[in-house]
Design a protein around this motif. Sequence first.
Motif, PDB file in Angstrom:
ATOM      1  N   GLY A 118       0.928  -1.375  -0.076  1.00  0.00           N
ATOM      2  CA  GLY A 118      -0.562  -0.187   0.229  1.00  0.00           C
ATOM      3  C   GLY A 118       0.946   1.706  -0.072  1.00  0.00           C
ATOM      4  N   LYS A 119       0.313   2.387   0.116  1.00  0.00           N
ATOM      5  CA  LYS A 119       0.801   3.552   0.490  1.00  0.00           C
ATOM      6  C   LYS A 119       0.817   4.328   1.764  1.00  0.00           C
ATOM      7  CE  LYS A 119       0.127   4.787  -4.387  1.00  0.00           C
ATOM      8  NZ  LYS A 119       1.299   4.347  -5.007  1.00  0.00           N
ATOM      9  N   TRP A 120       1.915   4.689   2.150  1.00  0.00           N
ATOM     10  CA  TRP A 120       2.636   5.053   2.789  1.00  0.00           C
ATOM     11  C   TRP A 120       2.908   6.371   3.449  1.00  0.00           C
ATOM     12  CZ3 TRP A 120       1.208   1.178   7.019  1.00  0.00           C
ATOM     13  CH2 TRP A 120       0.914   0.522   6.948  1.00  0.00           C
ATOM     14  N   GLU A 151      -0.407   1.208  11.214  1.00  0.00           N
ATOM     15  CA  GLU A 151       1.016   1.392  11.380  1.00  0.00           C
ATOM     16  C   GLU A 151       1.885   1.294  11.040  1.00  0.00           C
ATOM     17  OE1 GLU A 151       2.571   5.451  14.847  1.00  0.00           O
ATOM     18  OE2 GLU A 151       0.303   3.980  15.246  1.00  0.00           O
ATOM     19  N   ILE A 152       3.168   1.216  10.802  1.00  0.00           N
ATOM     20  CA  ILE A 152       4.297   0.261  11.067  1.00  0.00           C
ATOM     21  C   ILE A 152       5.349   1.283  11.447  1.00  0.00           C
ATOM     22  CG2 ILE A 152       3.542  -1.625   9.571  1.00  0.00           C
ATOM     23  CD1 ILE A 152       5.211   0.119   7.198  1.00  0.00           C
ATOM     24  N   ILE A 153       6.701   0.586  11.518  1.00  0.00           N
ATOM     25  CA  ILE A 153       8.018   1.611  12.327  1.00  0.00           C
ATOM     26  C   ILE A 153       9.181   0.971  11.235  1.00  0.00           C
ATOM     27  CG2 ILE A 153       8.990   2.456  13.935  1.00  0.00           C
ATOM     28  CD1 ILE A 153       7.080   2.623  15.710  1.00  0.00           C
ATOM     29  N   LYS A 167       2.159   5.986   8.480  1.00  0.00           N
ATOM     30  CA  LYS A 167       0.119   5.817   8.288  1.00  0.00           C
ATOM     31  C   LYS A 167      -0.067   5.413   7.225  1.00  0.00           C
ATOM     32  CE  LYS A 167      -0.219   8.218  12.801  1.00  0.00           C
ATOM     33  NZ  LYS A 167       0.088   6.897  13.485  1.00  0.00           N
ATOM     34  N   ARG A 168      -0.804   4.358   6.786  1.00  0.00           N
ATOM     35  CA  ARG A 168      -1.165   4.278   5.564  1.00  0.00           C
ATOM     36  C   ARG A 168      -2.664   5.303   5.114  1.00  0.00           C
ATOM     37  NH1 ARG A 168      -2.201  -1.407   3.430  1.00  0.00           N
ATOM     38  NH2 ARG A 168      -1.462  -1.769   5.383  1.00  0.00           N
ATOM     39  N   ILE A 169      -1.760   5.197   4.371  1.00  0.00           N
ATOM     40  CA  ILE A 169      -3.028   6.444   3.037  1.00  0.00           C
ATOM     41  C   ILE A 169      -4.015   6.195   2.282  1.00  0.00           C
ATOM     42  CG2 ILE A 169      -1.191   8.210   3.463  1.00  0.00           C
ATOM     43  CD1 ILE A 169      -0.139   8.425   0.765  1.00  0.00           C
TER      44      ILE A 169
END
Length: 165
Positions: free
Chosen positions: A23-25, A140-142, A163-165
């Motif tokens: 996805g886009k982030w 949410e990923i780090i 955060k995913r957009i």
Amino acid sequence: MAESKFEQSLENGAHQKIKSLVGKWKGTSKTWFEKDILADDSSSEADISSILDGRFISYDYTSSLNGKPLSGKMIIGFDIPYQKFTFSWIDSFHMGTQIMQATGNATEKGFSILGSWGNPEYGDQLFGWRTELEIISENEIIFSAYNIMPGEEETKAIETIYKRI
């Protein structure tokens, strides 16, 4: 007919975990060159796509450092025979003209992968570079990276919260 190990991994294993990142982030990237001294805090965007039928993901990102644009690509996978996460990483700032190869283990919320880099201008010893992915939630990923100077403790070099957009 029995499923292959790869099909099982895509369904409920490591490949399912990395494919869930597609996805886009959008987020922020912090960079440190010295322990506990923040050098930069910049916006970052990433596009994570599945490649080769879910065998790997391509993590393509853009950001900046001290106002200068940077970009990078990481191909991330899971090596079923060795039960290790793996990546190849290139970027326009940290790696220069090198390609880092790294492997590591699953963690409770992602993975921790260790690679190394060097430059003969700095001597024959290689520097370590540990990259962690922490999946906070599906949105949410780090990504965190730690520099390991020869003979020293690792220090945080990068932290990107998406955060995913």
